[in-house]
Each structure stands twice: as C-alpha cells, then as structure tokens.
Write a protein that holds these residues in place. Structure first.
Motif, PDB file in Angstrom:
ATOM      1  N   ILE A 249      40.582  35.995  35.067  1.00 39.78           N
ATOM      2  CA  ILE A 249      40.999  37.402  35.091  1.00 39.78           C
ATOM      3  C   ILE A 249      42.475  37.493  34.721  1.00 39.78           C
ATOM      4  O   ILE A 249      43.314  36.801  35.305  1.00 39.78           O
ATOM      5  N   THR A 250      42.771  38.325  33.735  1.00 46.15           N
ATOM      6  CA  THR A 250      44.164  38.564  33.332  1.00 46.15           C
ATOM      7  C   THR A 250      44.547  39.979  33.728  1.00 46.15           C
ATOM      8  O   THR A 250      43.864  40.948  33.370  1.00 46.15           O
ATOM      9  N   HIS A 251      45.625  40.095  34.508  1.00 43.61           N
ATOM     10  CA  HIS A 251      46.158  41.415  34.850  1.00 43.61           C
ATOM     11  C   HIS A 251      47.170  41.773  33.769  1.00 43.61           C
ATOM     12  O   HIS A 251      48.280  41.217  33.718  1.00 43.61           O
ATOM     13  N   ILE A 252      46.780  42.648  32.870  1.00 41.13           N
ATOM     14  CA  ILE A 252      47.537  42.896  31.644  1.00 41.13           C
ATOM     15  C   ILE A 252      48.967  43.393  31.901  1.00 41.13           C
ATOM     16  O   ILE A 252      49.917  42.868  31.301  1.00 41.13           O
ATOM     17  N   PRO A 253      49.200  44.357  32.827  1.00 41.65           N
ATOM     18  CA  PRO A 253      50.583  44.846  33.008  1.00 41.65           C
ATOM     19  C   PRO A 253      51.563  43.770  33.477  1.00 41.65           C
ATOM     20  O   PRO A 253      52.715  43.750  33.062  1.00 41.65           O
ATOM     21  N   SER A 254      51.103  42.857  34.339  1.00 41.67           N
ATOM     22  CA  SER A 254      52.002  41.844  34.897  1.00 41.67           C
ATOM     23  C   SER A 254      51.921  40.506  34.166  1.00 41.67           C
ATOM     24  O   SER A 254      52.820  39.675  34.291  1.00 41.67           O
ATOM     25  N   GLY A 255      50.825  40.291  33.439  1.00 40.99           N
ATOM     26  CA  GLY A 255      50.623  39.012  32.767  1.00 40.99           C
ATOM     27  C   GLY A 255      50.101  37.917  33.684  1.00 40.99           C
ATOM     28  O   GLY A 255      49.951  36.758  33.273  1.00 40.99           O
ATOM     29  N   ILE A 256      49.804  38.242  34.937  1.00 37.02           N
ATOM     30  CA  ILE A 256      49.282  37.245  35.889  1.00 37.02           C
ATOM     31  C   ILE A 256      47.849  36.875  35.523  1.00 37.02           C
ATOM     32  O   ILE A 256      47.022  37.750  35.263  1.00 37.02           O
ATOM     33  N   VAL A 257      47.581  35.580  35.487  1.00 30.09           N
ATOM     34  CA  VAL A 257      46.243  35.083  35.150  1.00 30.09           C
ATOM     35  C   VAL A 257      45.722  34.239  36.317  1.00 30.09           C
ATOM     36  O   VAL A 257      46.437  33.371  36.836  1.00 30.09           O
ATOM     37  N   VAL A 258      44.493  34.503  36.736  1.00 30.78           N
ATOM     38  CA  VAL A 258      43.857  33.690  37.773  1.00 30.78           C
ATOM     39  C   VAL A 258      42.490  33.258  37.271  1.00 30.78           C
ATOM     40  O   VAL A 258      41.874  33.930  36.436  1.00 30.78           O
ATOM     41  N   ALA A 259      42.022  32.120  37.774  1.00 35.25           N
ATOM     42  CA  ALA A 259      40.713  31.615  37.342  1.00 35.25           C
ATOM     43  C   ALA A 259      40.013  30.947  38.507  1.00 35.25           C
ATOM     44  O   ALA A 259      40.662  30.358  39.378  1.00 35.25           O
ATOM     45  N   GLN A 260      38.679  31.041  38.523  1.00 36.15           N
ATOM     46  CA  GLN A 260      37.872  30.375  39.544  1.00 36.15           C
ATOM     47  C   GLN A 260      36.625  29.818  38.896  1.00 36.15           C
ATOM     48  O   GLN A 260      36.005  30.481  38.047  1.00 36.15           O
ATOM     49  N   GLN A 261      36.236  28.590  39.319  1.00 36.96           N
ATOM     50  CA  GLN A 261      35.042  27.997  38.739  1.00 36.96           C
ATOM     51  C   GLN A 261      34.257  27.133  39.730  1.00 36.96           C
ATOM     52  O   GLN A 261      33.315  26.456  39.367  1.00 36.96           O
ATOM     53  N   THR A 262      34.657  27.180  41.009  1.00 38.22           N
ATOM     54  CA  THR A 262      34.029  26.269  41.972  1.00 38.22           C
ATOM     55  C   THR A 262      32.619  26.698  42.381  1.00 38.22           C
ATOM     56  O   THR A 262      31.822  25.865  42.783  1.00 38.22           O
ATOM     57  N   GLU A 263      32.333  27.992  42.301  1.00 33.77           N
ATOM     58  CA  GLU A 263      31.007  28.473  42.706  1.00 33.77           C
ATOM     59  C   GLU A 263      30.050  28.465  41.514  1.00 33.77           C
ATOM     60  O   GLU A 263      30.469  28.637  40.366  1.00 33.77           O
ATOM     61  N   ARG A 264      28.765  28.321  41.790  1.00 34.63           N
ATOM     62  CA  ARG A 264      27.769  28.385  40.717  1.00 34.63           C
ATOM     63  C   ARG A 264      27.484  29.828  40.302  1.00 34.63           C
ATOM     64  O   ARG A 264      26.965  30.077  39.221  1.00 34.63           O
ATOM     65  N   SER A 265      27.847  30.753  41.176  1.00 41.98           N
ATOM     66  CA  SER A 265      27.607  32.166  40.897  1.00 41.98           C
ATOM     67  C   SER A 265      28.837  32.800  40.256  1.00 41.98           C
ATOM     68  O   SER A 265      29.956  32.678  40.765  1.00 41.98           O
ATOM     69  N   GLN A 266      28.620  33.466  39.128  1.00 42.73           N
ATOM     70  CA  GLN A 266      29.715  34.178  38.460  1.00 42.73           C
ATOM     71  C   GLN A 266      30.283  35.257  39.379  1.00 42.73           C
ATOM     72  O   GLN A 266      31.492  35.480  39.432  1.00 42.73           O
ATOM     73  N   HIS A 267      29.399  35.910  40.128  1.00 42.34           N
ATOM     74  CA  HIS A 267      29.812  36.979  41.041  1.00 42.34           C
ATOM     75  C   HIS A 267      30.767  36.436  42.117  1.00 42.34           C
ATOM     76  O   HIS A 267      31.800  37.044  42.417  1.00 42.34           O
ATOM     77  N   LYS A 268      30.434  35.274  42.683  1.00 43.13           N
ATOM     78  CA  LYS A 268      31.287  34.683  43.721  1.00 43.13           C
ATOM     79  C   LYS A 268      32.623  34.222  43.148  1.00 43.13           C
ATOM     80  O   LYS A 268      33.667  34.373  43.779  1.00 43.13           O
ATOM     81  N   ASN A 269      32.595  33.659  41.950  1.00 46.13           N
ATOM     82  CA  ASN A 269      33.847  33.245  41.310  1.00 46.13           C
ATOM     83  C   ASN A 269      34.742  34.442  41.022  1.00 46.13           C
ATOM     84  O   ASN A 269      35.967  34.370  41.190  1.00 46.13           O
ATOM     85  N   LYS A 270      34.137  35.538  40.616  1.00 50.90           N
ATOM     86  CA  LYS A 270      34.923  36.743  40.345  1.00 50.90           C
ATOM     87  C   LYS A 270      35.559  37.267  41.633  1.00 50.90           C
ATOM     88  O   LYS A 270      36.732  37.660  41.655  1.00 50.90           O
ATOM     89  N   ALA A 271      34.794  37.247  42.738  1.00 52.63           N
ATOM     90  CA  ALA A 271      35.319  37.732  44.020  1.00 52.63           C
ATOM     91  C   ALA A 271      36.501  36.877  44.475  1.00 52.63           C
ATOM     92  O   ALA A 271      37.525  37.396  44.950  1.00 52.63           O
ATOM     93  N   LYS A 272      36.384  35.550  44.303  1.00 51.25           N
ATOM     94  CA  LYS A 272      37.487  34.659  44.687  1.00 51.25           C
ATOM     95  C   LYS A 272      38.708  34.877  43.797  1.00 51.25           C
ATOM     96  O   LYS A 272      39.853  34.870  44.273  1.00 51.25           O
ATOM     97  N   ALA A 273      38.474  35.066  42.511  1.00 48.54           N
ATOM     98  CA  ALA A 273      39.570  35.295  41.581  1.00 48.54           C
ATOM     99  C   ALA A 273      40.293  36.605  41.902  1.00 48.54           C
ATOM    100  O   ALA A 273      41.527  36.687  41.844  1.00 48.54           O
ATOM    101  N   MET A 274      39.519  37.629  42.267  1.00 46.56           N
ATOM    102  CA  MET A 274      40.121  38.920  42.615  1.00 46.56           C
ATOM    103  C   MET A 274      40.959  38.802  43.886  1.00 46.56           C
ATOM    104  O   MET A 274      42.018  39.417  43.996  1.00 46.56           O
ATOM    105  N   LYS A 275      40.504  37.991  44.836  1.00 50.77           N
ATOM    106  CA  LYS A 275      41.270  37.787  46.076  1.00 50.77           C
ATOM    107  C   LYS A 275      42.614  37.138  45.762  1.00 50.77           C
ATOM    108  O   LYS A 275      43.659  37.548  46.282  1.00 50.77           O
ATOM    109  N   LEU A 276      42.590  36.148  44.877  1.00 52.14           N
ATOM    110  CA  LEU A 276      43.823  35.462  44.493  1.00 52.14           C
ATOM    111  C   LEU A 276      44.748  36.388  43.702  1.00 52.14           C
ATOM    112  O   LEU A 276      45.965  36.424  43.925  1.00 52.14           O
ATOM    113  N   LEU A 277      44.174  37.178  42.804  1.00 57.06           N
ATOM    114  CA  LEU A 277      44.971  38.127  42.012  1.00 57.06           C
ATOM    115  C   LEU A 277      45.625  39.156  42.928  1.00 57.06           C
ATOM    116  O   LEU A 277      46.816  39.474  42.770  1.00 57.06           O
ATOM    117  N   ARG A 278      44.860  39.659  43.881  1.00 58.84           N
ATOM    118  CA  ARG A 278      45.393  40.657  44.812  1.00 58.84           C
ATOM    119  C   ARG A 278      46.588  40.074  45.582  1.00 58.84           C
ATOM    120  O   ARG A 278      47.613  40.738  45.765  1.00 58.84           O
TER     121      ARG A 278
END
Length: 362
Positions: A249-278
């Motif tokens: 996930i790239t936050h365009i205004p700030s340029g912050i990029v986070v990534a997650q790949q540990t879960e087999r579920s795309q949905h779970k990886n997205k939730a973890k990435a959003m937590k880190l971005l927040r």
C-alpha cells in the motif's frame, strides 16, 4: 503561599475540576458514553488530587511542627520531639513535591497505547541481519518479562537466519511509554561468526517504535491509496505460496509505503498493512506537532530521529552504552536477553522526566 515551588493556582484548578466531576457523576442523568468519559477523566485525575492533598497536609504539618519547636512557652521535651518530627517531615516534603510536579507534566497522549516494533538490518550485510534478529528477540524477551503480548506481524529473513526486516505488535499496559526511546540506530561491535581472521566488525540495525493508531486517531482517505497485490516470496526468492496474496500500500500524499505478505489471505495482509500505515501516519502527525510545539526538541531524550545512533553493543568488552545519557552497563548478554534492558529504559525515562521538570521550573 508557594512554599516549595508548586503552582498553587494550578493545583486549586485541578481540585476544582475533580470536585466538579464528582458532582456531575453523582447527579446522574448522563448517557452511557458521557458517563464513561466522565469516569475516565475522574480516574485519571484522582491520583494527582491525592498527591496534592498529601503534599499540602505534610506542608501544613511542617509549619505546625516548626511553630511548636520554636514555642518558648512549650515543654522542653515536647519542643525536642517536635524538632525530630519536623526534620523527618521536612526531609519527606521534596519527594512529595517532585511526585506532584511529575504528575503535572503534560502527558504524551500515546504513552498508554500499544506499539508497533520495526527492526531493520542496516550497514554490515549478513552480520547486520543477524544483529537485527537478536534485537528483535531482545524485545520479545523484554515483552515477556513485562507481561506484554508480542505478536509477530512479518519477517523477511536471510539464508543465514538473520532478519532483513521484522515487524511485531506489542500489546499491554504503557507499552509505548516504556519503549518509545528505543527508536534509532543500534550499533554492534563484535567478531562475526563468518569472520575467519578474528577481526572485530561494526554493524548496525535500525529500530522504530510506533504507537498503534486507532481509526479515530487518523483518518485515511481511500482515494489517497495505491494498493498493489503480488506473489509472496521468502528468503532466497522462494515462493511462500502461489497466489497473489501479498499486499503493498502506497499513501500517495506522504509517499509512505507499507507491505505485508505473511498471511495466505490477501484480506488479512491488507488489514495488517493498513494497521502499519495508520501507525506511520499517526507518528508522522505527532512528530509534526512536536516540532511545531517544541523548539528544543533535539535536546530532549529520544528525539525520534531514526538516523540517530543511540546505542552501542560491544561484545568483546561485554558492555552496552547508550550515547544519549552516557550510560554504560557491563551486561551485554543480560541486555540482549531483555533481562537488563529495563535498567537502560528506566534511566532514559528518568532523564526525560528530569529534563522536563527543569524546563517546567525555568
């Protein structure tokens, strides 16, 4: 009168607010949400009120005992006893005053939050990655000793077993308050296992401790995000699974990029990435506010600058040195297990409190 330097008017306002909260809670007629809010503020202010009352009682006692000691019409034995008690009470007064002053210091709103820990290998190749793993395990050990929960979010490891990057969420009481001064560059000096000639190498790893942010702390506009999905990969480029479940996930205004790949579920990886971005956006907002509010922030312990070299772990000499407060412990092994880490953390917190008290009195 302000006998030992506490702001009487401010103390009176604290007690007035406390009594007002008591009256409002007793009156009733509040909705559940309003009552919870009142109760929370009441619970937060009560220890300060108790400390103020204890200080004022002791100060009054000191004045009474002094008057008794100096009363020429009083019995000599009573005057002698009054002097002994006056000295004891007078000696206890500064510590009570200090406690009240500490409680009056502005609180970091993030202190009670859980924390997201990021450890990244820096300069030093494989040795830096191995050191990053040891730091990650140090914090895991420290969390266990504190009774906190340590949940691994993601690990990018190397073929030798080191960590290029590792992220964990640490949950418990006052986690961020105790760990916030750990952000920065940690340096290790030792002979690597891969070194045949016995030369001491210097390597580094970067630690970032972020307060975990709630939805109410930071508002993220979905239109500001670019979300990419890709196939997860492990050490050496081997695939963890064969689906496009990893999320960047790239936050365009700030340029912050986070990534997650540990879960087999795309949905779970997205939730973890959003937590880190927040958490990253929340910390960026906090740093912006702190910079605007405090011109001397660089002089404080833990400026939050992750490029700052904060600590050196020298294995040949068995010592750990925190450069911000010039503290050296000859306990490198105990620090690395987390056992002696609290000595450093406690000293950093004490130094921060002392500098803020000095600023309060200036």
């Amino acid at each position: 009168m302000e006998v030992v330097g506490l702001p009487e008017a401010k103390l009176d306002k604290v007690i007035e607010r406390y009594e007002m909260l008591q009256a409002q809670m007793s009156a009733g007629g509040h909705g559940a949400e309003a009552f919870v809010k009142l109760s929370k503020e009441y619970a937060e202010i009560e220890p300060l009120v108790q400390a103020i009352q204890a200080w004022r009682r002791l100060r009054s006692e000191v004045a009474d005992l002094l008057a008794m000691r100096d009363d020429r019409n009083a019995d000599a034995e009573m005057r002698e006893l009054a002097e002994v008690e006056w000295k004891q009470a007078q000696a206890a007064l500064p510590e009570l005053e200090r406690q009240v002053k500490l409680m009056l210091l502005p609180k970091d709103e993030a202190d009670e939050k859980n924390a997201i820990l990021e450890v990244r290998a820096g300069t030093g190749g494989d040795e830096a990655a191995l050191f990053a793993r040891e730091l990650f395990e140090m914090y895991r050990g420290y969390a266990a000793q504190q009774g906190w929960r340590f949940e691994v979010e993601s690990i990018a490891d190397t073929e030798l077993g080191g960590f290029r990057e590792a992220v964990a969420t640490i949950t418990g009481r006052n986690v961020f308050a105790r760990l916030k001064f750990e952000s920065g560059v940690h340096r290790v000096q030792r002979v690597p296992e891969t070194e045949g000639s016995g030369r001491i190498h210097t390597s580094a790893a970067t630690v970032a401790v972020l307060p975990e942010a709630e939805d109410v702390d930071i508002d993220i506009n979905e239109n500001d995000l670019r979300i990419d999905v890709y196939r997860s990969s492990g050490a050496g480029g081997q695939h963890v699974n064969t689906t496009d479940s990893a999320v960047r996930i790239t936050h365009i205004p700030s340029g912050i990029v986070v990534a997650q790949q540990t879960e087999r579920s795309q949905h779970k990886n997205k939730a973890k990435a959003m937590k880190l971005l927040r958490a990253k956006l929340y910390e960026a907002e906090r740093e912006k506010r702190d910079s605007a509010r405090s011109a001397d922030r660089r002089g404080q312990v833990g400026s939050g600058d992750r490029s700052e070299r904060i600590r050196t772990y020298n294995f040949p000499q068995g010592r750990v040195t925190d450069h911000r407060i010039n503290l050296t412990l000859y306990k490198v092994e105990q620090v690395m297990t987390g056992e002696a880490l609290d000595e450093i953390i406690g000293a950093l917190i004490a130094e921060d409190q002392a500098s803020r008290l000095a600023a309060l009195n200036a």
